[in-house]
Design a protein around this motif. Structure first.
Motif, short mmCIF file in Angstrom:
data_model
loop_
_atom_site.label_atom_id
_atom_site.label_comp_id
_atom_site.label_asym_id
_atom_site.label_seq_id
_atom_site.Cartn_x
_atom_site.Cartn_y
_atom_site.Cartn_z
N ARG A 125 0.87 -1.18 0.00
CA ARG A 125 0.00 0.00 0.00
C ARG A 125 0.91 1.22 0.00
O ARG A 125 1.89 1.28 0.73
CB ARG A 125 -0.93 0.02 1.21
N ASN A 146 -4.59 3.08 -3.69
CA ASN A 146 -4.56 2.10 -2.61
C ASN A 146 -5.84 1.26 -2.59
O ASN A 146 -5.79 0.07 -2.26
CB ASN A 146 -4.32 2.77 -1.27
N HIS A 164 1.73 2.83 3.74
CA HIS A 164 0.97 4.05 4.05
C HIS A 164 0.86 4.22 5.57
O HIS A 164 1.11 5.31 6.10
CB HIS A 164 -0.41 3.97 3.41
#
Length: 203
Positions: A125, A146, A164
């Motif tokens: 991600r 994402n 992330h």
């Protein structure tokens, strides 16, 4: 999972994000228990012929980042394949339904084609970019990307590496480790602080 020699073979695939992170992972090979092969391709998209406008007015044309994915897994037979696709947010189309449909279909085809030969596949991600990379609606585009990556991981029952959550738990982003920058240019993992710490792999 490990090879018969007791070495974990890791293949890193994707765009320039994969190139930088893969290189950082290679530099972290100190004890001989893992071998990292970095096969990222810079300035490209997994979508053939896609053009992603860059911050300086240039554009990425070029070949698909994924043209060699199947050949790479056939050649290297990794225990783990890490997919890092951080550049797709650069296109203004990142949140459009047409882009999402095409990107999801392409990822589905690629993941299916690699099959079991890719070992354990982990999808990264992508964290929010910083500095000169954060302009216009880039935050929204990263969220859209994402969401596409999350859907690919769910569909294929793959693990996720949540970069992330690691780097950008808030919009401000915490982009240092031990006082050293993890992404000196605001986008690519590089430099003295690049090591990923903590358990951010989620099944």
């Amino acid at each position: 999972a490990t090879s018969s020699a007791g070495v974990v073979r890791v293949l890193v695939l994707g765009d320039s994000g994969a190139k930088f992170l893969g290189a950082a992972m290679r530099h972290a090979q100190h004890d001989g228990r893992e071998m990292v092969a970095e096969r990222g391709v810079g300035s490209c998209s997994v979508l053939r012929g896609d053009v992603s406008p860059l911050e300086d007015g240039g554009a990425s044309h070029g070949t698909s980042c994924a043209d060699r994915w199947v050949r790479d897994v056939d050649e290297l037979r990794p225990d783990v394949t890490l997919v890092v696709l951080g550049g797709a947010f650069l296109t203004t189309k990142a949140c459009s339904e047409d882009f999402r449909s095409a990107y999801e279909a392409r990822l589905d085809d690629l993941l299916t084609a690699m099959g079991d030969r890719a070992g354990r596949v982990v999808v990264a991600r992508i964290p929010l970019p910083m500095g000169r990379w954060r302009w216009g609606d880039v935050v929204g585009r990263v969220r859209c990307l994402n969401a596409i990556l999350d859907e690919a991981a769910r569909t294929h029952a793959l693990a996720s590496l949540d970069l992330h959550a690691l780097v950008c738990p808030t919009l401000a982003c915490d982009d240092t480790r031990d006082g050293k920058a993890m992404r000196p240019d605001g986008l690519h993992f590089d430099g003295a602080g690049q090591c990923v710490k903590g358990d951010f792999v989620k099944d």
